[in-house]
Write an enzyme that holds these catalytic residues in place. Sequence first.
Site, PDB file in Angstrom:
ATOM      1  CB  SER A 161      67.653  10.582  47.384  1.00 31.29           C
ATOM      2  OG  SER A 161      66.445  11.479  46.928  1.00 31.29           O
ATOM      3  CE  LYS A 173      67.780  13.246  43.663  1.00 29.44           C
ATOM      4  NZ  LYS A 173      66.469  12.913  44.776  1.00 29.44           N
ATOM      5  CB  SER A 224      68.954  15.191  47.513  1.00 33.51           C
ATOM      6  OG  SER A 224      68.525  13.918  47.234  1.00 33.51           O
TER       7      SER A 224
END
Length: 387
Positions: free
Chosen positions: A53, A56, A113
């Site tokens: 993640s 992101k 997340s």
Amino acid sequence: MRHRHFLKLLTAGAIMLPVLAGSAQANPVMLFDLNSGKILEQQDAFKRWYPASLSKLMTAYVTFRAIEAGEVQLSSPIKVTKHSAAEPPSKMGFKPGSVMRLDNALKMMLVKSANDIAMAVGENVGGSQAAFAVRMNAEARRLGMTGTYFVNPNGLFSPEQYTTARDLALLVMAIRKDFPQYASWFSIEGLAVGKKAIPNYNLLIGRYPGADGMKTGFVCPSGFNMIGSATRNGRTLVAVVLGEKSAVSRAEAAAKLLDQGFDMPATGSATVATLAPYGDTTTPNDMHDEICKKKAPEEQSEAPAAAAKDAPKSPYQEKLDHVPTLVAVGLGGATGPAPKAMQDQGGQGYADVPIPSWRPDRPVPTGAGPALAGADAQGDQPAKAPN
């Protein structure tokens, strides 16, 4: 502890090499001064790693650039597609067709997340997952992230999606320097979605003095990744930690690096931008068996596992010593224009109205999940997801 010992920068511009005596495996790490870009400590900075993640952060950067270019506004609608709604946890669980403001979507993506929201942002801002990935890679090339490649906006595992500690440092510098107006979003302590409180997976926030960012990530092949930043007396340091064994140990590792950094001056001339590549830059890591094969599902999650009975707690497992400040987010309120990429696909708008629940006497269609996922929606990737 395998990445606790480093040689300091010996001469101007020299590469710092880690001391790994007795270490079975080295973790990529980097500690640097945000303002000057000077590297304080680093190890395996060019080792290829799955970002999870941490991807992101690039999704946020591409979106910030789109806002700057006038393609989209913070109040623009982000629609949850069937594809994005079907992404595995961690997720918000909004139904296909649900609409939210872009700024709320980004906060959910960064704090929770949420994989479904990251995919929705990518599809809406880019027009499709593939088109958004093209933009992610274009930005990576522009920033000099030579060891990075993206295929999706949320970081769910793909053998073709990889990065390096050094490249992530470049990305962090770009985000914080190009878009300081969004800096506070990376230090949000938690979200309020209706009556539900969602804490930040970054355990430094609210616990480590001066902590102000930035993101965590986990998939089984990558282990537990983290970028932790903190500011003290006007000096901001950033620690990149990849491949830790748990959510707690990555927070401890980042805090240890930051502690070391605040105790030393930024000497030498090696910077994030000028550090020359070294070591194995092409062989990908895979920590799947080490991280997930023999561990309980609760240990395969972004959420920190409970401390063993009678064992001392890490400071990063303790509850906050104050009432957390929560930022309210949710559906609705999207009064701005639709993203340009969506308009270009035909100009078909959609109403920002509540989506009715599915009739209980009819089967639920594929992809129509719960309105809001509960405690089982944790981690960046389900434990049994194929790798």
